[in-house]
Design a protein around this motif. Sequence first.
Motif, mmCIF file in Angstrom:
data_model
loop_
_atom_site.group_PDB
_atom_site.id
_atom_site.type_symbol
_atom_site.label_atom_id
_atom_site.label_comp_id
_atom_site.label_asym_id
_atom_site.label_seq_id
_atom_site.Cartn_x
_atom_site.Cartn_y
_atom_site.Cartn_z
ATOM 1 N N ASN A 39 -45.057 36.823 34.840
ATOM 2 C CA ASN A 39 -44.968 37.891 35.837
ATOM 3 C C ASN A 39 -44.472 37.391 37.184
ATOM 4 N N PHE A 40 -44.077 36.114 37.245
ATOM 5 C CA PHE A 40 -43.549 35.554 38.483
ATOM 6 C C PHE A 40 -42.234 36.252 38.842
ATOM 7 N N HIS A 41 -42.156 36.771 40.059
ATOM 8 C CA HIS A 41 -40.973 37.496 40.556
ATOM 9 C C HIS A 41 -40.682 38.772 39.742
ATOM 10 N N GLN A 42 -41.711 39.313 39.068
ATOM 11 C CA GLN A 42 -41.526 40.538 38.301
ATOM 12 C C GLN A 42 -41.042 41.669 39.211
ATOM 13 N N VAL A 43 -40.359 42.622 38.621
ATOM 14 C CA VAL A 43 -39.776 43.753 39.352
ATOM 15 C C VAL A 43 -40.309 45.048 38.752
ATOM 16 N N LEU A 57 -32.632 60.327 34.322
ATOM 17 C CA LEU A 57 -32.434 59.471 35.498
ATOM 18 C C LEU A 57 -31.917 58.088 35.108
ATOM 19 N N HIS A 58 -30.779 57.720 35.674
ATOM 20 C CA HIS A 58 -30.268 56.357 35.536
ATOM 21 C C HIS A 58 -30.894 55.477 36.626
ATOM 22 N N TYR A 59 -31.071 54.195 36.309
ATOM 23 C CA TYR A 59 -31.554 53.230 37.294
ATOM 24 C C TYR A 59 -30.438 52.216 37.517
ATOM 25 N N ALA A 60 -29.628 52.493 38.534
ATOM 26 C CA ALA A 60 -28.497 51.618 38.827
ATOM 27 C C ALA A 60 -28.876 50.628 39.925
ATOM 28 N N ASP A 61 -28.367 49.418 39.797
ATOM 29 C CA ASP A 61 -28.495 48.385 40.840
ATOM 30 C C ASP A 61 -29.946 48.017 41.141
ATOM 31 N N ILE A 62 -30.735 47.799 40.105
ATOM 32 C CA ILE A 62 -32.090 47.284 40.291
ATOM 33 C C ILE A 62 -31.970 45.832 40.769
ATOM 34 N N ASP A 63 -32.641 45.497 41.858
ATOM 35 C CA ASP A 63 -32.539 44.149 42.438
ATOM 36 C C ASP A 63 -33.371 43.162 41.620
ATOM 37 N N VAL A 64 -32.690 42.294 40.888
ATOM 38 C CA VAL A 64 -33.375 41.270 40.079
ATOM 39 C C VAL A 64 -32.925 39.872 40.511
ATOM 40 N N LYS A 65 -32.587 39.727 41.779
ATOM 41 C CA LYS A 65 -32.067 38.455 42.289
ATOM 42 C C LYS A 65 -33.017 37.291 42.012
ATOM 43 N N GLU A 66 -34.301 37.473 42.348
ATOM 44 C CA GLU A 66 -35.251 36.370 42.181
ATOM 45 C C GLU A 66 -35.419 36.008 40.709
ATOM 46 N N LEU A 67 -35.456 37.011 39.847
ATOM 47 C CA LEU A 67 -35.570 36.733 38.414
ATOM 48 C C LEU A 67 -34.360 35.956 37.901
ATOM 49 N N VAL A 68 -33.169 36.358 38.330
ATOM 50 C CA VAL A 68 -31.963 35.668 37.872
ATOM 51 C C VAL A 68 -31.894 34.257 38.456
ATOM 52 N N GLN A 69 -32.315 34.096 39.716
ATOM 53 C CA GLN A 69 -32.351 32.744 40.286
ATOM 54 C C GLN A 69 -33.262 31.850 39.465
ATOM 55 N N ASP A 70 -34.405 32.378 39.045
ATOM 56 C CA ASP A 70 -35.313 31.597 38.193
ATOM 57 C C ASP A 70 -34.644 31.241 36.870
ATOM 58 N N MET A 71 -33.884 32.181 36.315
ATOM 59 C CA MET A 71 -33.188 31.916 35.058
ATOM 60 C C MET A 71 -32.129 30.828 35.222
ATOM 61 N N VAL A 72 -31.438 30.840 36.360
ATOM 62 C CA VAL A 72 -30.426 29.820 36.627
ATOM 63 C C VAL A 72 -31.077 28.459 36.853
ATOM 64 N N ASP A 73 -32.205 28.464 37.559
ATOM 65 C CA ASP A 73 -32.889 27.209 37.866
ATOM 66 C C ASP A 73 -33.607 26.626 36.649
ATOM 67 N N GLU A 74 -34.069 27.496 35.757
ATOM 68 C CA GLU A 74 -34.855 27.048 34.599
ATOM 69 C C GLU A 74 -34.277 27.610 33.304
ATOM 70 N N ILE A 107 -40.222 44.776 34.853
ATOM 71 C CA ILE A 107 -39.186 43.889 34.307
ATOM 72 C C ILE A 107 -39.689 42.476 34.546
ATOM 73 N N ARG A 108 -39.844 41.720 33.473
ATOM 74 C CA ARG A 108 -40.399 40.365 33.573
ATOM 75 C C ARG A 108 -39.476 39.371 32.865
ATOM 76 N N ARG A 109 -39.576 38.130 33.259
ATOM 77 C CA ARG A 109 -38.723 37.092 32.658
ATOM 78 C C ARG A 109 -39.359 36.581 31.365
ATOM 79 N N ILE A 110 -38.569 36.571 30.309
ATOM 80 C CA ILE A 110 -39.023 36.057 29.012
ATOM 81 C C ILE A 110 -38.924 34.534 29.027
#
Length: 493
Positions: free
Chosen positions: A138-142, A152-169, A116-119
């Motif tokens: 790929n910075f803070h990629q998960v 298989l479901h993937y619930a609650d994947i931790d993307v805190k750093e990616l979202v922080q980057d989105m909020v900051d930039e 999971i990478r930030r666009i």
Amino acid sequence: MRSTYVHVLFGVCSLSTALAQTTMVLQPGPQDGKDATLHGLSSEANTNYGHIPEFPSMAWTFNGATGIIRSAVAFDLAQIPVGSTVISAHLSMYAFDSNTGFGQHSSMSGSNATWIRRITSPWEENTVTWNTHPTWTNFHQVVIPGTSDPNLHYADIDVKELVQDMVDEPEGSFGFLFMLLDEFANRRMNFASSDHPNAALRPKLVVTYVPNSVEEDCVTLTAEKDAPLHGLATQVDNNWGTNDQFPVMAWTFTGVSGVVRSVVSFDLSTIPTDAVVNSAHLSMYAYDTEVGFGLHSQLSGSNAAWIRRVTSPWEEYLVTWNTHPTWTTNDQVSIPGTSDPEQHYEGIDVTEMVHTMVGQPASSHGFLFMLQTEVLYRRLNFASRNHADPSLWPKLEVCYSTVASVGDLAGPPGLAFQAYPVPAADLVHIDWRTDGMLPIQYEVLDTGGRVLLTATTREQRSALHVGGLAPGLYLLRATDGRAVGAQRIVIAR
């Protein structure tokens, strides 16, 4: 004693209330959701797949031809103010529930682990294709670990750093890109998209954040008053407050040695005394003629100088060498020497001194300039506020923040202190505005209420090392046994 202290601190209010956290749950449907599949098969590279119920990351063969597929999804984070601290962010992706279309998860040829990478570039759900593929970082990629379970479901994947980057930039953030770690046929992950008919299976993002409570203001000040202090025996009772020069020197005057220092003050009264000074830069401009005291000179050696905080009052048109104000070497700043007679000194960092001046105005009365080595013949000389050219007057640029108070948790009187800078990286400075009679116990807590750091001091200023703490929001709480105080601190790197 320790248990009593902890009980008083933590029995008053919950940490989540004090920090005013906000949690939002985003799980949009077909009308407001934004996701699309990017189909890399050569025959599909210009085809838009913005409204299908699937969300694959895969490498597969289609009628014998190999194609790579990635997917993009974006959530509307506009309600989160820029500069907010993301406490947590969890993404849930639910397995596509049919073997139709692209099919279900498969690790037929190997691991289907997915990035999971930030666009980082814009894209539109209705038009994006493989050939207009947005960029990513790929910075803070998960990593989503691979699976052989097609459901298989993937619930609650931790993307805190990616979202922080989105909020900051926000200007460089346009959602998440999903792509296989190894894009070799035949392996696949496939999730339900926002167009899936079952609303419970659509991508979901849960974000908890604390809005930025810091408001920064910047002011540019010209000198309120300045004066040379002339130490020549014949001048020690003379006032030089109207002079257009601002010298620091050791020289001879008609054969007699004399030391000259200078003082300057700026009106900081518009800055609240509880403000956090984030930066303060002083600019001094070279005096522009040989008349009077002359230009910069290091005839006999270095003309490096000290800038020190003046701790006693003085009047511009009365002060003399014999009424020389007192000073402190705390947080003093060094000005390097120069052989250039016309060198300006712009942007001298005096943040620590100005922070003290703002917080302790009764014992702060400007800056004292003096040579580091007061030995003949060496000199720095600047324009004073009496110079004919206003662009050469001493200038101070200050940026400061007023931080929303958490409040006194144990009622009045609250323990007064100030922690800065906001945000901090590895070191937090704390000014304790107490009488110093009792030891101060203080602690740093995370958002779950856990105590991470503890310390005790009797000093008026402490330095707290926070390099071992992750970026985010914390609470600093303290007591001297008589009162309790609290302030939030933000760590960012």
